[in-house]
Write a protein that holds these residues in place. Structure first.
Motif, PDB file in Angstrom:
ATOM      1  N   VAL A  62       0.789  -1.200   0.013  1.00  0.00           N
ATOM      2  CA  VAL A  62       0.197  -0.060   0.258  1.00  0.00           C
ATOM      3  C   VAL A  62       0.813   1.430   0.042  1.00  0.00           C
ATOM      4  N   TYR A  63       1.828   1.342   0.942  1.00  0.00           N
ATOM      5  CA  TYR A  63       2.789   2.554   0.735  1.00  0.00           C
ATOM      6  C   TYR A  63       3.795   2.596  -0.239  1.00  0.00           C
ATOM      7  N   LEU A  64       4.004   1.422  -1.036  1.00  0.00           N
ATOM      8  CA  LEU A  64       4.759   1.601  -2.165  1.00  0.00           C
ATOM      9  C   LEU A  64       3.676   1.938  -3.144  1.00  0.00           C
ATOM     10  N   GLU A  65       2.609   1.445  -3.510  1.00  0.00           N
ATOM     11  CA  GLU A  65       1.868   2.043  -4.443  1.00  0.00           C
ATOM     12  C   GLU A  65       1.652   3.516  -4.360  1.00  0.00           C
ATOM     13  N   ALA A  66       1.424   3.989  -3.167  1.00  0.00           N
ATOM     14  CA  ALA A  66       1.321   5.408  -3.042  1.00  0.00           C
ATOM     15  C   ALA A  66       2.365   6.321  -3.756  1.00  0.00           C
ATOM     16  N   VAL A  67       3.709   5.753  -3.594  1.00  0.00           N
ATOM     17  CA  VAL A  67       4.826   6.496  -4.298  1.00  0.00           C
ATOM     18  C   VAL A  67       5.394   5.984  -5.641  1.00  0.00           C
ATOM     19  N   ALA A  68       4.694   4.845  -6.014  1.00  0.00           N
ATOM     20  CA  ALA A  68       5.221   4.171  -7.205  1.00  0.00           C
ATOM     21  C   ALA A  68       5.309   5.167  -8.418  1.00  0.00           C
ATOM     22  N   ILE A  69       4.461   6.099  -8.546  1.00  0.00           N
ATOM     23  CA  ILE A  69       4.401   7.074  -9.587  1.00  0.00           C
ATOM     24  C   ILE A  69       5.419   7.960  -9.885  1.00  0.00           C
ATOM     25  N   LEU A  70       6.248   8.197  -8.566  1.00  0.00           N
ATOM     26  CA  LEU A  70       7.210   9.446  -8.457  1.00  0.00           C
ATOM     27  C   LEU A  70       8.473   9.103  -9.563  1.00  0.00           C
ATOM     28  N   PRO A  71       8.745   7.938 -10.036  1.00  0.00           N
ATOM     29  CA  PRO A  71       9.937   7.954 -11.016  1.00  0.00           C
ATOM     30  C   PRO A  71       9.199   8.557 -12.212  1.00  0.00           C
ATOM     31  N   GLN A  72       8.226   8.199 -12.628  1.00  0.00           N
ATOM     32  CA  GLN A  72       7.673   8.885 -14.028  1.00  0.00           C
ATOM     33  C   GLN A  72       7.285  10.179 -13.974  1.00  0.00           C
ATOM     34  N   LEU A  73       6.943  10.691 -12.753  1.00  0.00           N
ATOM     35  CA  LEU A  73       6.681  12.020 -12.768  1.00  0.00           C
ATOM     36  C   LEU A  73       7.927  12.942 -12.502  1.00  0.00           C
ATOM     37  N   PHE A  74       8.960  12.197 -11.799  1.00  0.00           N
ATOM     38  CA  PHE A  74      10.303  12.832 -11.793  1.00  0.00           C
ATOM     39  C   PHE A  74      10.774  12.834 -13.152  1.00  0.00           C
ATOM     40  N   GLN A  75      10.898  12.071 -13.871  1.00  0.00           N
ATOM     41  CA  GLN A  75      11.431  11.997 -15.287  1.00  0.00           C
ATOM     42  C   GLN A  75      10.654  12.981 -16.180  1.00  0.00           C
ATOM     43  N   PHE A 114     -13.424   2.153   7.935  1.00  0.00           N
ATOM     44  CA  PHE A 114     -12.578   3.281   7.659  1.00  0.00           C
ATOM     45  C   PHE A 114     -11.262   2.474   7.852  1.00  0.00           C
ATOM     46  N   ASP A 115     -10.483   2.434   6.654  1.00  0.00           N
ATOM     47  CA  ASP A 115      -9.103   1.890   6.646  1.00  0.00           C
ATOM     48  C   ASP A 115      -7.831   2.979   6.643  1.00  0.00           C
ATOM     49  N   VAL A 116      -7.414   3.054   7.911  1.00  0.00           N
ATOM     50  CA  VAL A 116      -6.637   4.409   8.032  1.00  0.00           C
ATOM     51  C   VAL A 116      -5.349   4.258   7.190  1.00  0.00           C
ATOM     52  N   ILE A 117      -4.587   2.990   6.953  1.00  0.00           N
ATOM     53  CA  ILE A 117      -3.517   2.695   6.315  1.00  0.00           C
ATOM     54  C   ILE A 117      -4.037   3.284   4.636  1.00  0.00           C
ATOM     55  N   ALA A 118      -4.841   2.513   4.260  1.00  0.00           N
ATOM     56  CA  ALA A 118      -5.219   2.876   2.870  1.00  0.00           C
ATOM     57  C   ALA A 118      -5.764   4.136   2.384  1.00  0.00           C
ATOM     58  N   VAL A 119      -6.562   4.719   3.490  1.00  0.00           N
ATOM     59  CA  VAL A 119      -6.922   6.000   3.099  1.00  0.00           C
ATOM     60  C   VAL A 119      -5.541   7.088   3.076  1.00  0.00           C
ATOM     61  N   LEU A 120      -4.836   6.979   4.184  1.00  0.00           N
ATOM     62  CA  LEU A 120      -3.692   7.880   4.275  1.00  0.00           C
ATOM     63  C   LEU A 120      -2.781   7.954   2.955  1.00  0.00           C
ATOM     64  N   ALA A 121      -2.299   6.556   2.702  1.00  0.00           N
ATOM     65  CA  ALA A 121      -1.703   6.457   1.487  1.00  0.00           C
ATOM     66  C   ALA A 121      -2.264   6.773   0.218  1.00  0.00           C
ATOM     67  N   GLY A 122      -3.579   6.433   0.364  1.00  0.00           N
ATOM     68  CA  GLY A 122      -4.128   7.169  -1.108  1.00  0.00           C
ATOM     69  C   GLY A 122      -4.356   8.625  -1.165  1.00  0.00           C
TER      70      GLY A 122
END
Length: 139
Positions: A62-75, A114-122
């Motif tokens: 869940v945490y990794l999915e939240a930031v997985a787009i960063l390499p594409q956005l950075f490039q 209410f799933d705290v981890i999923a909502v915050l990462a989302g």
């Protein structure tokens, strides 16, 4: 359905690593993945529902999915350009994530869940996409 998902993931890896390898420019792809994976691993060890192997892996994903787009956005930010199909794909991913917000609202009111981890990462992931959405709609 899971077999289709796993098979398509391996096919995408094949396309990226073998068939279209020549389209990758290592001089532009400079965001080190360790800067994303290590913090996500630490977060999953600290913030999880149960300190069990499966739960830690779920939290990590869940945490990794939240930031997985960063390499594409950075490039894309670094080169200040992107192919049209790439921008539409990222827009679709962001739209998919925005629909999750509606799902969380529905589940909170209809199922009292209410799933705290999923909502915050989302929310983190949606915030990352907001920068892209601004560029997408203004250019």
């Amino acid at each position: 359905m899971k077999l289709f998902f796993i098979g398509s993931a391996f096919y995408i890896l094949y396309l990226m690593k073998l068939k279209f390898r020549a389209t990758w420019d290592p001089n532009l792809d400079t965001l080190r993945v360790e800067f994303l994976v290590v913090p996500c691993a630490l977060l999953s060890l600290i913030f999880n529902y149960k300190f069990e192997f499966g739960e830690i892996l779920w939290a990590f994903s869940v945490y990794l999915e939240a930031v997985a787009i960063l390499p594409q956005l950075f490039q894309m930010t670094r080169t200040n350009e992107a192919e049209t199909i790439t921008t539409h794909y990222i827009f679709a991913l962001g739209g998919y994530r925005a629909l999750y917000l509606l799902n969380w609202i529905y589940r909170f009111f209809a199922e009292n869940h209410f799933d705290v981890i999923a909502v915050l990462a989302g929310l983190v992931q949606t915030a990352l996409y907001c920068d892209f959405f601004y560029i997408y709609f203004t250019k």
